[in-house]
Design an enzyme around this catalytic site. Structure first.
Site, PDB file in Angstrom:
ATOM      1  CE  LYS A   1      -3.950   1.715   2.758  1.00 19.69           C
ATOM      2  NZ  LYS A   1      -4.772   1.444   3.942  1.00 19.69           N
TER       3      LYS A   1
ATOM      4  CB  SER B   1      -8.434   0.457   5.974  1.00 22.49           C
ATOM      5  OG  SER B   1      -9.094   1.612   6.419  1.00 22.49           O
TER       6      SER B   1
ATOM      7  CB  SER C   1      -8.093   3.455   3.236  1.00 22.65           C
ATOM      8  OG  SER C   1      -7.265   2.813   4.166  1.00 22.65           O
TER       9      SER C   1
END
Lengths: 98, 480, 476
Positions: B73, B174, B150
């Site tokens: 990420k 997330s 997210s």
């Protein structure tokens, strides 16, 4: 709780050094009013005030500290090289007054 | 079917037997990455990955991650590779250091092939607020449905078979929510298990580094590589990981008042079906109530606490030291321009909520009250967990929502079934989404949450669930 | 109306650790800009703090010296605000749980009175960047960012500029003698902000508070306060109001100058620091930090006086922590102490003043100075020792005895009168031997001469001594 108004909402944003336009402020106003209503309701939950404000998910005290041994610092390039505003090996900003 | 789709241990055997090389795997992953239409990558590190993989010639027999491609990420600091947290405020920022987890994987010779998209600065749950626009759910080729957030990009790359695993972060759900929406395993370990050094912080008291994978047997392998003490992160625990050898006859707690907010339908049926199958396997199902008042307080409490912490954490982004600089007449103007231009609308609103909640007048009734509510909620979670080994609940009330239904505005009446995952962040308890089934071709999942620092039994329970559902290894496009 | 001044001090002390408060970058004075900086100091995303043990030790020692209640659970908070010299957009400090609370310092207020100044709090925090201002831009140097600071806040109860100066001096002494800080206001390692308000004598509530900044010496603290009291008094006497504001002390004019208004307290959005868990200091750790603390000013003074050093000399030695440290190392033999002090406060200080350096840059080691002082005991004259001193300065590393040889110095012989005096003293001290001699025991004479030679430290011709001894003994 301080009044939730367009003014106080703008102040909250300005304290964090950014602007919001009218539409955003309206949206935020709505959200804050909602949050306030929800927090007021939650304020009625029995036993709430006898609970200590929680900072960490569980007790996590430590007892060790870092030994005072200096490590190799960054090169000057390492410090200022990511900035787009540099002069004389330092970061340059508009003149700071007050 | 390629080696890339196998569980880690099987890819490893093939590597050791030299049936395939790290370079082969990396090239294949890169090919899949470049063909992806899901807008899941911030940056594909093609040259870096090929160079790294080419140098891996002699397999390390005891190292199951040797030569394995993965993605991370884009809120994890990667040395020499741009890291923007999907925010315009950090465009052009190339860190000079690796996050601890990146360094650990580098040491294990895993191959980083790219950085994945996220909701800007990890503050969102729809996968739409990153500066490159929405990330799509691989399961909906018409691009109408989100994958959530997210950690949208990392979920997408594992769900579409690009890499066997990817790193993410979970502050409110997330990792687990997007994992649920895309039919893969999403892991949020105990708070402090995996070092957060190098993770761009959102709300440190609730942030966790975690990962996505497709096979339950991969869970302990990745955990062992990532977890462990780190002097650079004072909140990182040094408690050893205990392996679990016991009987998988667990006591599984279902919260009835959370379930009450789940509409009837495919998800409810599948969940209840899984309960029956768990009972058949010797597990005991314990039905308890959490308390509706507390459940309804979860979401507003989370918004206030996370926004407050975030407003402080992202105060370092001012265009002076890194990120785009905006000239101004005064320092205030320069900093304000950088922030106003760099931050998108949603996170500006969240920051403002944080600022409001922390202001002198409101601190007591907003921020401190939220801290007290958290304390009550956590006390209740731990109380409930005393009655069993895990809390088990559907991950969300529906399959992945349509983009047109996503508001990124605070819901008026948050459904407990959509926000119970936050319990894992408030209490720091390990929590994993496992794929459960499909509805209209879209995946849905269920989440197991265990006792603090007891990842061993949790992995075993996940294994059991995978056995029951038969969905191990599934990803979109596997049959192609 | 009779007015009284109410003054509070807020003092920041930079501590002399080797690395920074929350990062391992070096903490060293001087250095080219941005050469002593770590990742955390620039606040790169994802960097995290770690806590410096030595900084905590210094804090404990100061808290103890200020008689404070120590909180063994160390907790930090964030003070959030935006300023270019604050890389993170917040400062890590101890707002809610200062390490020390409710202490005091007794200060001498002149005319032999002491006053107990109460201290509200002592806490740990970190320093900011150094800003250098030019005509239309400012440059940021991150070397200073993150250096450990100790903040001391007094109760608002100081009543004059003189008292304030005495407090700052007492604090400066404490931190320099304990090795915590250089304590130099001119260098910024000790910084003092002052709050001054006036009220009618006997009133309980406080008048509007004026904050004064930019004080670069202890003297400025006194002068600024005196001026401010005068300024506020004049305003009040003319019926004008005092506005709550921040003023800057201007050294040249000796006046305080308006800087900005202080309408309300700034809202710092305080928040507990989530990346530093509470740190539990064990009793043993706290005890060890305090017990191993270097000797305080008071302790040293008592010790010097007990040694027989005059109050004046003691205070001169203690005017500088480094000087007294040097003295302690050089003082290896009590019989030489006065000669040592004479050299140290005389020749050495004169030399250092001429060179404009401090004792820490002095090229002669404490042992060398001791050797020189010893020579006085051995009969060398003051001038001879000064010559040796000069030689040693030019030939560092050479032992003193070698210098004696090179310069061909010999302690002067005693004259006849001195010999007679020594013989006479020896006779008084040895009545039994004199009796023995008078009774015809010849050996007694040899004994007396030997004693006299000893007393003369070999600086007299033995035959001369024997002669005067015989003369004196004949006299009876």
């Amino acid at each position: 709780m301080k009044g939730i108004t367009l003014e106080s909402v703008n102040e909250a944003a300005n304290r964090l050094l950014f602007d919001m336009d009218e539409k955003e402020c309206q949206a935020l106003l709505g959200e804050l009013l909602l949050l306030r209503a929800q927090m007021e309701k939650a304020g009625d939950i029995e036993g709430l005030d006898s609970h200590e404000p929680m900072v960490y998910p569980f007790p996590c005290e430590i007892s060790s500290l870092r030994d005072d041994v200096p490590e190799t610092p960054l090169s000057v390039e390492g410090v200022i090289g990511h900035s787009c505003s540099i002069k004389d090996n330092q970061i340059k900003v508009p003149k700071v007054v007050g | 079917m390629s080696y890339l789709d196998l569980p880690l241990s099987q890819i490893h055997i093939s590597l050791v037997q030299k049936k395939v090389t790290p370079l082969d795997l990396t090239q294949e992953a890169l090919t899949r990455a470049k063909a992806s239409q899901d807008n899941a990558f911030e940056y594909i590190a093609e040259n870096e990955a090929l160079a790294f993989a080419s140098a891996l010639l002699e397999p390390e027999e005891d190292n199951l991650l040797w030569g394995i491609p993965y993605a991370a990420k884009d809120n994890l600091s990667t040395k020499g590779i741009p890291t923007t947290a999907s925010s315009n405020s950090l465009n052009g920022y190339v860190p000079s250091f690796d996050a601890t987890v990146i360094a650990r994987l580098k040491e294990k010779k895993a191959v980083l092939i790219g950085k994945t998209t996220l909701d800007e600065l990890a503050m969102g749950g729809s996968g739409t607020t990153g500066h490159k626009g929405a990330t799509f759910n691989p399961y909906d080729q018409s691009h109408q449905r989100m994958i959530g957030g997210s950690s949208c990009g990392s979920a997408a790359v594992v769900a579409s078979g690009i890499v066997p695993f990817a790193l993410g972060s979970d502050t409110g759900d997330s990792i687990r929510k997007p994992a649920g929406y895309s039919g893969i395993i999403g892991v949020k370990p105990t708070w402090g298990r995996i070092s957060r050094f190098g993770l761009f912080p959102f709300a440190p008291s609730m942030d966790h580094v975690g990962y996505f994978t497709r096979h339950a047997e991969d869970l302990p392998i990745l955990f062992e590589a990532l977890a462990g003490p780190d002097p650079k992160d004072l909140t990182c625990s040094s408690l050893p990981v205990q392996n679990f050898d016991g009987d998988k006859t667990f006591r599984i707690i279902v919260l009835d008042d959370v379930m009450a907010s789940l509409p009837s339908g495919v998800i409810r049926d599948a969940f209840e079906g899984s309960l029956e199958k768990l009972e058949v396997r010797g597990c005991e199902i314990v039905h308890l109530e959490f308390g509706l008042d507390l459940l309804k307080a979860i979401y507003p409490t989370y918004i206030i606490l996370s926004s407050a912490e975030a407003s402080s954490n992202d105060a370092n982004i001012d265009g002076l030291k890194f990120g785009p600089y905006h000239a101004g007449e005064s320092y205030q103007e320069a900093m304000a321009k950088a922030r106003s231009n760099g931050f998108s609308e949603l996170i500006r609103r969240r920051f403002a909520i944080g600022s409001f909640a922390l202001s002198e007048e409101n601190r007591e009734t907003m921020f401190v009250r939220a801290q007290r509510i958290r304390s009550m909620i956590v006390e209740r979670v731990n109380e409930v967990l005393q009655k069993g080994d895990f809390i088990y609940l559907p991950t969300a009330s529906s399959i992945a929502p349509l983009f047109s239904d996503a508001l990124e505005r605070l819901p008026k009446d948050p459904l407990p079934v959509n926000h119970h995952l936050i319990l894992g962040n408030f209490a720091g308890l390990p929590s994993i989404n496992m794929p459960l089934g499909y509805e209209r071709g879209m995946p849905f999942g269920a989440t197991l949450m265990g006792h603090a620092f007891q990842e061993g039994p949790l992995f075993a329970a996940c294994s059991l669930l995978e056995d029951i559902t038969g969905l191990g290894g599934a990803y979109f496009g596997e049959k192609d | 109306m009779e007015l009284e001044a109410v003054i509070g001090l807020e003092i920041h002390v930079q501590t002399k650790t080797r690395s920074k408060m929350f990062s391992s970058a070096p903490n060293a004075f001087g250095g080219l800009p941005n050469t002593q900086v770590g990742l955390f100091d620039v606040a790169f995303p994802g960097t995290m703090p770690s806590v410096n043990k030595e900084a905590v030790v210094h804090a404990l020692r100061l808290a103890n010296a200020l008689h404070m209640q120590i909180d063994p659970l160390v907790r930090f908070d964030r003070k959030n605000y935006f300023y270019p010299d604050l890389p993170k957009g917040f400062q890590i400090t101890q707002q809610f749980h200062p390490l020390g609370k409710d202490g005091y310092l007794d200060v001498e207020t002149g005319d032999n009175n002491t006053r107990r100044i109460l201290i509200q709090r002592l806490h740990m925090e970190e320093d900011t960047c150094k800003q250098t201002h030019f005509s239309d831009y400012t440059l940021l140097d991150y070397n200073r960012a993150g250096i450990p600071l100790l903040e001391v806040v007094t109760e608002p109860m100081i009543s004059s500029g003189q008292e304030a100066m005495a407090f700052v001096e007492a604090l400066r002494r404490a931190v320099t003698f304990m090795g915590i800080s250089d304590g130099k206001m001119e260098e910024g390692s000790l910084r003092c902000d002052v709050n001054v308000s006036l009220r009618e004598k006997g009133e309980a509530c406080f008048g509007p508070k004026v904050e004064i900044k930019n004080l670069n010496s202890i003297r400025s603290v006194g002068l600024a306060i005196d001026f401010e009291i005068k300024r506020q008094t004049e305003l009040l006497e003319n019926g004008k109001p005092i506005t709550q504001e921040t003023r800057r002390y201007d050294e040249r004019s000796g006046e305080t100058v308006w800087m900005r208004d202080k309408e309300n307290e700034v809202d710092y959005h305080y928040l507990p620091e989530p990346n530093i868990p509470p740190i539990r200091l064990s009793e043993a750790f706290i005890r060890q930090a305090i017990d191993s603390c270097p000797e305080s000013y008071e302790g040293k003074k008592r010790r010097y006086l007990d040694m027989g050093i005059s109050r004046l000399d003691a205070e001169a030695l203690l005017s500088d922590a480094a000087l007294s440290s040097y003295f302690d190392k050089a003082n290896q033999d009590p019989s030489c102490v006065l000669h040592l002090i004479h050299l140290l406060l005389g020749e050495v200080l004169a030399y250092l003043n001429a060179q404009e350096v401090g004792i820490s840059s002095f090229s002669l080691s404490p042992d060398t100075l001791f050797q020189l002082a010893k020579k006085r005991n051995e009969g060398f004259t003051h001038q001879q020792v000064v010559d040796l001193f000069d030689y040693c300065l030019d030939h560092s590393g050479e032992p003193v005895d070698h210098a004696v040889q090179i310069l061909g110095l010999v302690p002067p012989s005693l004259d006849v009168d001195s010999a007679r005096l020594i013989a006479s003293q020896t006779i008084s001290d040895n009545p039994q031997s004199v009796l023995d001699y008078r009774q015809g025991k010849d050996r007694a004479f040899g004994f007396l001469v030997g004693q006299a030679l000893k007393r003369a430290k070999g600086r007299v011709d033995p035959s001369v001594l024997a002669k005067v001894m015989a003369e004196l003994l004949k006299k009876g």
